[in-house]
Design an enzyme around this catalytic site. Structure first.
Site, PDB file in Angstrom:
ATOM      1  N   GLY A  46       0.829  -1.204   0.000  1.00 20.89           N
ATOM      2  CA  GLY A  46       0.000   0.000   0.000  1.00 20.89           C
ATOM      3  C   GLY A  46       0.859   1.249   0.000  1.00 20.89           C
ATOM      4  O   GLY A  46       1.994   1.225   0.474  1.00 20.89           O
ATOM      5  N   GLN A  51       2.428  10.018   1.740  1.00 20.38           N
ATOM      6  CA  GLN A  51       3.784   9.471   1.942  1.00 20.38           C
ATOM      7  C   GLN A  51       4.775  10.010   0.918  1.00 20.38           C
ATOM      8  O   GLN A  51       5.983   9.809   1.049  1.00 20.38           O
ATOM      9  CB  GLN A  51       3.773   7.945   1.871  1.00 20.38           C
ATOM     10  CG  GLN A  51       3.076   7.286   3.051  1.00 20.38           C
ATOM     11  CD  GLN A  51       3.068   5.773   2.904  1.00 20.38           C
ATOM     12  OE1 GLN A  51       2.186   5.216   2.294  1.00 20.38           O
ATOM     13  NE2 GLN A  51       4.071   5.112   3.458  1.00 20.38           N
ATOM     14  N   CYS A  94       5.500  -0.481   7.136  1.00 20.80           N
ATOM     15  CA  CYS A  94       5.106   0.743   6.442  1.00 20.80           C
ATOM     16  C   CYS A  94       6.309   1.237   5.649  1.00 20.80           C
ATOM     17  O   CYS A  94       7.431   1.231   6.160  1.00 20.80           O
ATOM     18  CB  CYS A  94       4.678   1.801   7.455  1.00 20.80           C
ATOM     19  SG  CYS A  94       4.251   3.386   6.710  1.00 20.80           S
ATOM     20  N   LEU A  95       6.090   1.644   4.421  1.00 25.34           N
ATOM     21  CA  LEU A  95       7.199   2.106   3.584  1.00 25.34           C
ATOM     22  C   LEU A  95       7.854   3.370   4.146  1.00 25.34           C
ATOM     23  O   LEU A  95       8.984   3.696   3.790  1.00 25.34           O
ATOM     24  CB  LEU A  95       6.735   2.344   2.143  1.00 25.34           C
ATOM     25  CG  LEU A  95       6.290   1.076   1.392  1.00 25.34           C
ATOM     26  CD1 LEU A  95       5.772   1.426   0.007  1.00 25.34           C
ATOM     27  CD2 LEU A  95       7.437   0.077   1.297  1.00 25.34           C
ATOM     28  N   HIS A 136      -4.696   1.065   7.501  1.00 22.87           N
ATOM     29  CA  HIS A 136      -3.348   1.648   7.600  1.00 22.87           C
ATOM     30  C   HIS A 136      -3.206   2.835   6.643  1.00 22.87           C
ATOM     31  O   HIS A 136      -2.757   3.922   7.033  1.00 22.87           O
ATOM     32  CB  HIS A 136      -2.311   0.568   7.286  1.00 22.87           C
ATOM     33  CG  HIS A 136      -0.901   1.041   7.314  1.00 22.87           C
ATOM     34  ND1 HIS A 136       0.013   0.635   8.268  1.00 22.87           N
ATOM     35  CD2 HIS A 136      -0.218   1.907   6.499  1.00 22.87           C
ATOM     36  CE1 HIS A 136       1.170   1.231   8.043  1.00 22.87           C
ATOM     37  NE2 HIS A 136       1.062   1.998   6.977  1.00 22.87           N
ATOM     38  N   GLU A 137      -3.608   2.635   5.389  1.00 24.10           N
ATOM     39  CA  GLU A 137      -3.457   3.711   4.405  1.00 24.10           C
ATOM     40  C   GLU A 137      -4.407   4.866   4.699  1.00 24.10           C
ATOM     41  O   GLU A 137      -4.061   6.036   4.497  1.00 24.10           O
ATOM     42  CB  GLU A 137      -3.688   3.174   2.984  1.00 24.10           C
ATOM     43  CG  GLU A 137      -2.721   2.083   2.548  1.00 24.10           C
ATOM     44  CD  GLU A 137      -1.262   2.450   2.749  1.00 24.10           C
ATOM     45  OE1 GLU A 137      -0.907   3.640   2.628  1.00 24.10           O
ATOM     46  OE2 GLU A 137      -0.466   1.534   3.048  1.00 24.10           O
ATOM     47  N   HIS A 140      -2.916   7.272   7.017  1.00 19.95           N
ATOM     48  CA  HIS A 140      -1.955   8.190   6.386  1.00 19.95           C
ATOM     49  C   HIS A 140      -2.646   9.459   5.887  1.00 19.95           C
ATOM     50  O   HIS A 140      -2.068  10.548   5.932  1.00 19.95           O
ATOM     51  CB  HIS A 140      -1.264   7.510   5.194  1.00 19.95           C
ATOM     52  CG  HIS A 140      -0.090   6.663   5.569  1.00 19.95           C
ATOM     53  ND1 HIS A 140       1.027   7.166   6.212  1.00 19.95           N
ATOM     54  CD2 HIS A 140       0.164   5.344   5.381  1.00 19.95           C
ATOM     55  CE1 HIS A 140       1.906   6.187   6.403  1.00 19.95           C
ATOM     56  NE2 HIS A 140       1.412   5.077   5.912  1.00 19.95           N
TER      57      HIS A 140
HETATM   58 NI    NI Z   1       2.281   3.196   5.847  1.00 16.83          NI
END
Ligand code: NI
Length: 171
Positions: A46, A51, A94-95, A136-137, A140
């Site tokens: 994701g 981000q 998470c990236l 999660h997304e 963000h």
């Molecule tokens: Ni994330």
């Protein structure tokens, strides 16, 4: 298409909430294509526009990451939860937090309403990894990060780990 830079915690731009997407023109289409390429290159399941330092309510998910599975890219624009049910705990990454994996409490099932990349509305019911990824997304888009779900001790440990990592990579 181009791979864009993913912001890493503690970059403050990750805390800027996204604004609703109103223009589904060429710029948005390019952004969605770039986000897909960036997410697959990372690789991740994701990626939210926030981000990349782009404060828009937009994220992509593809939970079919196995080599033998066809891709299953889903684009969520201006998403809203219609229902959230049950509880579960999932180990998430998470990236924006390279190398960090933490157990986080989430709803077990979600129903979400969103627009696709062309501005067409859809509803989706999800459970398991897809439900986790959506929650999660969606966080963000509100400037909320995985550390915000942790207890104080874990949160401090992850914070120190990420600050150390940022210092090392800027040398
Ligand atoms: Ni994330």
């Amino acid at each position: 298409m181009a791979i864009r830079t993913i912001l890493h915690y503690p970059d403050k731009r990750l805390r800027i909430p996204g604004e609703p997407v109103r223009d589904f023109g060429a710029a948005l289409q390019t952004l969605v294509d770039d986000m897909a390429e960036t997410m697959y290159a990372a690789p991740g399941v994701g990626l939210a526009a926030t981000q990349l330092g782009i404060p828009l309510r937009l994220f992509l998910i593809d939970v079919a990451t196995g080599d033998d599975e066809p891709s299953d890219l889903r684009v969520f624009v201006n998403p809203e939860f219609v229902e959230r049910q049950g509880e579960m705990t999932w180990e998430e990454g998470c990236l924006s937090f390279p190398g960090v994996h933490e157990e986080i409490d989430r709803s077990e099932r979600v129903k979400v309403r969103a627009l696709d990349r062309d501005g067409q509305p859809f509803e989706l019911e999800a459970e398991g990894l897809l439900a986790v990824a959506i929650q999660h997304e969606h966080d963000h888009l509100d400037g909320k990060l995985m550390v915000d779900h942790l207890g104080l001790l874990r949160k401090r440990m992850v914070h120190r780990q990420m600050v150390k990592r940022a210092a090392e990579s800027s040398v």
